[in-house]
Motif scaffolding. Structure first.
Motif, PDB file in Angstrom:
ATOM      1  N   TYR A 197     152.084   7.209  22.736  1.00 26.92           N
ATOM      2  CA  TYR A 197     153.350   7.739  22.211  1.00 26.92           C
ATOM      3  C   TYR A 197     154.044   6.725  21.303  1.00 26.92           C
ATOM      4  O   TYR A 197     154.698   7.087  20.331  1.00 26.92           O
ATOM      5  CB  TYR A 197     154.345   8.050  23.339  1.00 26.92           C
ATOM      6  CG  TYR A 197     153.903   9.080  24.356  1.00 26.92           C
ATOM      7  CD1 TYR A 197     152.931  10.020  24.061  1.00 26.92           C
ATOM      8  CD2 TYR A 197     154.496   9.109  25.630  1.00 26.92           C
ATOM      9  CE1 TYR A 197     152.546  10.958  25.013  1.00 26.92           C
ATOM     10  CE2 TYR A 197     154.129  10.048  26.574  1.00 26.92           C
ATOM     11  CZ  TYR A 197     153.151  10.960  26.263  1.00 26.92           C
ATOM     12  OH  TYR A 197     152.784  11.882  27.199  1.00 26.92           O
ATOM     13  N   ALA A 198     153.943   5.438  21.685  1.00 27.54           N
ATOM     14  CA  ALA A 198     154.770   4.426  21.019  1.00 27.54           C
ATOM     15  C   ALA A 198     154.200   4.022  19.663  1.00 27.54           C
ATOM     16  O   ALA A 198     153.012   4.211  19.377  1.00 27.54           O
ATOM     17  CB  ALA A 198     154.874   3.198  21.928  1.00 27.54           C
ATOM     18  N   GLU A 199     155.078   3.477  18.831  1.00 34.17           N
ATOM     19  CA  GLU A 199     154.663   2.937  17.543  1.00 34.17           C
ATOM     20  C   GLU A 199     153.830   1.670  17.759  1.00 34.17           C
ATOM     21  O   GLU A 199     153.914   1.034  18.819  1.00 34.17           O
ATOM     22  CB  GLU A 199     155.901   2.578  16.718  1.00 34.17           C
ATOM     23  CG  GLU A 199     156.746   3.776  16.328  1.00 34.17           C
ATOM     24  CD  GLU A 199     155.947   4.801  15.548  1.00 34.17           C
ATOM     25  OE1 GLU A 199     155.507   4.491  14.443  1.00 34.17           O
ATOM     26  OE2 GLU A 199     155.753   5.918  16.066  1.00 34.17           O
ATOM     27  N   ILE A 209     164.697   2.654  15.190  1.00 36.38           N
ATOM     28  CA  ILE A 209     164.284   2.682  13.773  1.00 36.38           C
ATOM     29  C   ILE A 209     163.431   3.920  13.489  1.00 36.38           C
ATOM     30  O   ILE A 209     163.592   4.589  12.465  1.00 36.38           O
ATOM     31  CB  ILE A 209     163.507   1.394  13.416  1.00 36.38           C
ATOM     32  CG1 ILE A 209     164.392   0.187  13.718  1.00 36.38           C
ATOM     33  CG2 ILE A 209     163.074   1.382  11.952  1.00 36.38           C
ATOM     34  CD1 ILE A 209     163.637  -1.091  13.992  1.00 36.38           C
ATOM     35  N   ASP A 210     162.548   4.224  14.440  1.00 37.80           N
ATOM     36  CA  ASP A 210     161.697   5.413  14.273  1.00 37.80           C
ATOM     37  C   ASP A 210     162.560   6.678  14.193  1.00 37.80           C
ATOM     38  O   ASP A 210     162.353   7.527  13.317  1.00 37.80           O
ATOM     39  CB  ASP A 210     160.724   5.499  15.460  1.00 37.80           C
ATOM     40  CG  ASP A 210     159.840   6.723  15.390  1.00 37.80           C
ATOM     41  OD1 ASP A 210     158.918   6.739  14.562  1.00 37.80           O
ATOM     42  OD2 ASP A 210     160.096   7.680  16.145  1.00 37.80           O
ATOM     43  N   ALA A 211     163.547   6.773  15.073  1.00 39.28           N
ATOM     44  CA  ALA A 211     164.440   7.952  15.036  1.00 39.28           C
ATOM     45  C   ALA A 211     165.243   7.959  13.736  1.00 39.28           C
ATOM     46  O   ALA A 211     165.493   9.028  13.157  1.00 39.28           O
ATOM     47  CB  ALA A 211     165.370   7.935  16.248  1.00 39.28           C
ATOM     48  N   HIS A 263     164.249   6.819  10.806  1.00 43.27           N
ATOM     49  CA  HIS A 263     163.353   7.322   9.751  1.00 43.27           C
ATOM     50  C   HIS A 263     163.340   8.849   9.765  1.00 43.27           C
ATOM     51  O   HIS A 263     163.438   9.503   8.732  1.00 43.27           O
ATOM     52  CB  HIS A 263     161.920   6.822   9.994  1.00 43.27           C
ATOM     53  CG  HIS A 263     161.718   5.376   9.619  1.00 43.27           C
ATOM     54  ND1 HIS A 263     160.947   4.522  10.362  1.00 43.27           N
ATOM     55  CD2 HIS A 263     162.178   4.642   8.576  1.00 43.27           C
ATOM     56  CE1 HIS A 263     160.931   3.321   9.783  1.00 43.27           C
ATOM     57  NE2 HIS A 263     161.681   3.370   8.705  1.00 43.27           N
ATOM     58  N   LYS A 264     163.211   9.388  10.976  1.00 44.67           N
ATOM     59  CA  LYS A 264     163.093  10.848  11.085  1.00 44.67           C
ATOM     60  C   LYS A 264     164.403  11.542  10.722  1.00 44.67           C
ATOM     61  O   LYS A 264     164.416  12.591  10.067  1.00 44.67           O
ATOM     62  CB  LYS A 264     162.657  11.217  12.502  1.00 44.67           C
ATOM     63  CG  LYS A 264     161.237  10.736  12.828  1.00 44.67           C
ATOM     64  CD  LYS A 264     160.959  10.799  14.310  1.00 44.67           C
ATOM     65  CE  LYS A 264     159.548  10.364  14.647  1.00 44.67           C
ATOM     66  NZ  LYS A 264     159.343  10.139  16.086  1.00 44.67           N
ATOM     67  N   LEU A 265     165.515  10.960  11.143  1.00 42.73           N
ATOM     68  CA  LEU A 265     166.806  11.598  10.856  1.00 42.73           C
ATOM     69  C   LEU A 265     167.088  11.626   9.355  1.00 42.73           C
ATOM     70  O   LEU A 265     167.602  12.621   8.830  1.00 42.73           O
ATOM     71  CB  LEU A 265     167.949  10.865  11.581  1.00 42.73           C
ATOM     72  CG  LEU A 265     169.297  11.564  11.386  1.00 42.73           C
ATOM     73  CD1 LEU A 265     169.339  12.889  12.140  1.00 42.73           C
ATOM     74  CD2 LEU A 265     170.454  10.683  11.805  1.00 42.73           C
ATOM     75  N   PRO A 277     156.554  18.957  21.990  1.00 42.65           N
ATOM     76  CA  PRO A 277     156.138  17.570  22.182  1.00 42.65           C
ATOM     77  C   PRO A 277     156.373  16.741  20.920  1.00 42.65           C
ATOM     78  O   PRO A 277     155.988  17.142  19.827  1.00 42.65           O
ATOM     79  CB  PRO A 277     154.650  17.663  22.501  1.00 42.65           C
ATOM     80  CG  PRO A 277     154.279  19.088  22.420  1.00 42.65           C
ATOM     81  CD  PRO A 277     155.448  19.912  22.020  1.00 42.65           C
ATOM     82  N   GLY A 278     157.001  15.587  21.107  1.00 39.87           N
ATOM     83  CA  GLY A 278     157.397  14.773  19.959  1.00 39.87           C
ATOM     84  C   GLY A 278     156.402  13.698  19.587  1.00 39.87           C
ATOM     85  O   GLY A 278     156.575  13.017  18.577  1.00 39.87           O
ATOM     86  N   ALA A 279     155.377  13.500  20.388  1.00 39.77           N
ATOM     87  CA  ALA A 279     154.402  12.452  20.093  1.00 39.77           C
ATOM     88  C   ALA A 279     153.102  12.808  20.814  1.00 39.77           C
ATOM     89  O   ALA A 279     153.058  13.760  21.598  1.00 39.77           O
ATOM     90  CB  ALA A 279     154.919  11.094  20.567  1.00 39.77           C
TER      91      ALA A 279
HETATM   92  N1  HSE Z   1     156.544   6.707  18.432  1.00 43.46           N
HETATM   93  C1  HSE Z   1     156.905   8.027  18.041  1.00 43.46           C
HETATM   94  C2  HSE Z   1     157.678   8.663  19.191  1.00 43.46           C
HETATM   95  C3  HSE Z   1     155.668   8.804  17.717  1.00 43.46           C
HETATM   96  O1  HSE Z   1     157.617   8.155  20.306  1.00 43.46           O
HETATM   97  O2  HSE Z   1     158.361   9.656  18.969  1.00 43.46           O
HETATM   98  C4  HSE Z   1     155.918  10.139  17.074  1.00 43.46           C
HETATM   99  O3  HSE Z   1     156.566  10.014  15.852  1.00 43.46           O
END
Ligand code: HSE
Length: 434
Positions: free
Chosen positions: A186-188, A198-200, A202-204, A297-299
């Motif tokens: 799941y994780a980067e 930071i990941d959120a 990017h998505k926002l 599912p988000g990842a």
């Molecule tokens: N690392 C991201 C998350 C993967 O946990 O949501 C999916 O973009």
């Protein structure tokens, strides 16, 4: 119908998921696309035991894929913004369409990459970049195109939501849950992107640009992660009838646009408050449709592959019929995108949860409430936890009414200056999401 030939770059979690889904569901996928989709080449520095590429044309140099004249669609799944950017730029320059799951690349370099793609007459499709398997880009860009979008709020990092859920339900340790999220794919690659928001972010940025019709502006977003959330805050939030969720929130008013990512208390009765584990959800408020909620599912390998393959199918449909793939990369025609006033966090008005440690003596609470009142902030609820032992300190937990962030921060600084208060005051924003 001429088959559409694709090249996959990267065989990590999402790359292997994409390879497997394309193979397993090839009959349905081709039937939907109206043509056969062939994996012409795979570029990967190493094999991945999660998929059997023994019968595929595999190269160790991913740039072979973007230089392969047979490949019409390059599927970029290597992640990052250095080699991935070069790869996508070269693919565009060679007249290839691109499918990517790379939110960092789109959020930080999307404006220039889209312009290059438009100039070359090719498309960059990126459904998998936001909220894993939820088709949220399509929903915003196509399904809600009649609406003025007023705001959206989402749980858009699966790892962060998984960590908060396990902490709350099982009392597990932050680091231990993060390790599990990494093992589950799941994780980067660098998990601080997940836990520091930071990941959120990017998505926002991507969601907000599509929702409001503005260029991508990653430098304008306020970002706070979940790493400072303490188990006691999760417990107190529950006692007060709230859940702590890590939200990305984008709002547009006459004053301007605010983009922010931070832990947020939301009432437990809201549907989105029940979104647990690796699941993501995005709440979108349109003026015509009202509130709509998208969940999934988000990842993870195959949920994300589901979105990657959907983009490949869209492109293949157009290519097979000789049509021109959709080039309104952000849902609005490129020349219709507008710059809005981007408001800083200090101007945002929201309610707050505060937790502080105070000496257990008379008059402490009244000094705190006086400071709040001086700053024009009213208090909605207070919990005071008496110390267990003589001489120990008490915990004071408060919910405030809505106040401007700069007023709240000024009040916190005055409270922290009291000699009866120990350490810093924890503050977490509260949103009703109605
Ligand atoms: N690392 C991201 C998350 C993967 O946990 O949501 C999916 O973009």
């Amino acid at each position: 119908m001429k088959p559409v030939k694709i090249g996959i770059c990267g065989l990590g979690t999402v790359g292997s998921g994409t390879f497997n889904v394309l193979g397993r569901n090839s009959a349905e996928i081709s039937a939907r696309a109206g043509t056969e989709i062939i994996i012409e080449q795979v570029g990967a520095r190493r094999d991945n035991p999660a998929c059997d590429t023994s019968s595929a044309n595999v190269t160790r140099d991913i740039f072979d894929v973007v230089r392969n004249p047979e490949v019409a669609v390059v599927v970029e799944l290597i992640g990052g913004t250095t080699v991935a950017k070069q790869l996508v730029e070269e693919a565009i320059a060679n007249g290839k369409h691109v499918v990517t799951a790379n939110k960092a690349l789109i959020a930080e370099f999307g404006n220039e990459l889209f312009a290059k793609a438009e100039a070359q007459g090719v498309t960059i499709a990126y459904e998998a970049a936001v909220a894993g398997g939820i088709p949220i880009i399509k929903a915003l860009r196509e399904g809600l195109s009649a609406n003025k979008i007023e705001w959206l709020a989402g749980i858009i990092n699966g790892t962060g939501n998984f960590i908060l859920t396990e902490m709350r339900d099982k009392g597990r340790d932050f680091a231990d849950v993060l390790k599990e999220a990494q093992e589950l794919g799941y994780a980067e690659a660098d998990p601080t992107f997940d836990v520091e928001g930071i990941d959120a972010a990017h998505k926002l940025v991507i969601l907000a640009s599509i929702a409001f019709g503005m260029p991508l502006q990653f430098d304008k977003i306020f970002t706070e992660g979940i790493s400072k959330i303490e188990p006691q805050d999760v417990t107190y939030a529950n006692e007060l009838g709230y859940r702590i969720k890590h939200l990305g929130i984008a709002t547009k008013t006459e004053d301007g646009v605010v983009l922010r990512v931070h832990p947020t208390l939301i009432p437990e009765k809201r549907l989105i408050a029940s979104v647990d584990g690796v699941m993501n959800a995005v709440l979108v408020k349109g003026d015509a449709v009202g509130p709509t909620l998208y969940y999934g599912p988000g990842a993870g390998a195959e949920p994300t592959a589901s979105a990657v393959v959907a983009d490949i199918v869209d492109l293949a449909r157009e290519l097979a019929t000789g049509g021109k793939p959709n080039q309104a990369h952000l849902g609005f025609a490129a020349d219709a995108l507008q710059e809005f006033n981007m408001l800083p966090m200090s101007e945002v008005t929201t309610a707050y949860y505060l937790r502080m440690t105070a000496e257990d003596r008379p008059g402490v609470l009244s000094k705190i409430t006086q400071i709040m009142s001086d700053k024009g902030i009213s208090i909605e609820a207070v919990i005071q936890r008496e110390p267990q032992n003589e001489g120990a300190q008490a915990s004071i937990i408060m919910l405030t009414n809505r106040a401007q962030e700069k007023q709240l921060l000024a009040a916190i600084s005055d409270i922290e200056a009291l000699d009866t208060i120990e350490g810093s005051v924890t503050h977490i924003r509260v949103e009703s999401l109605d």
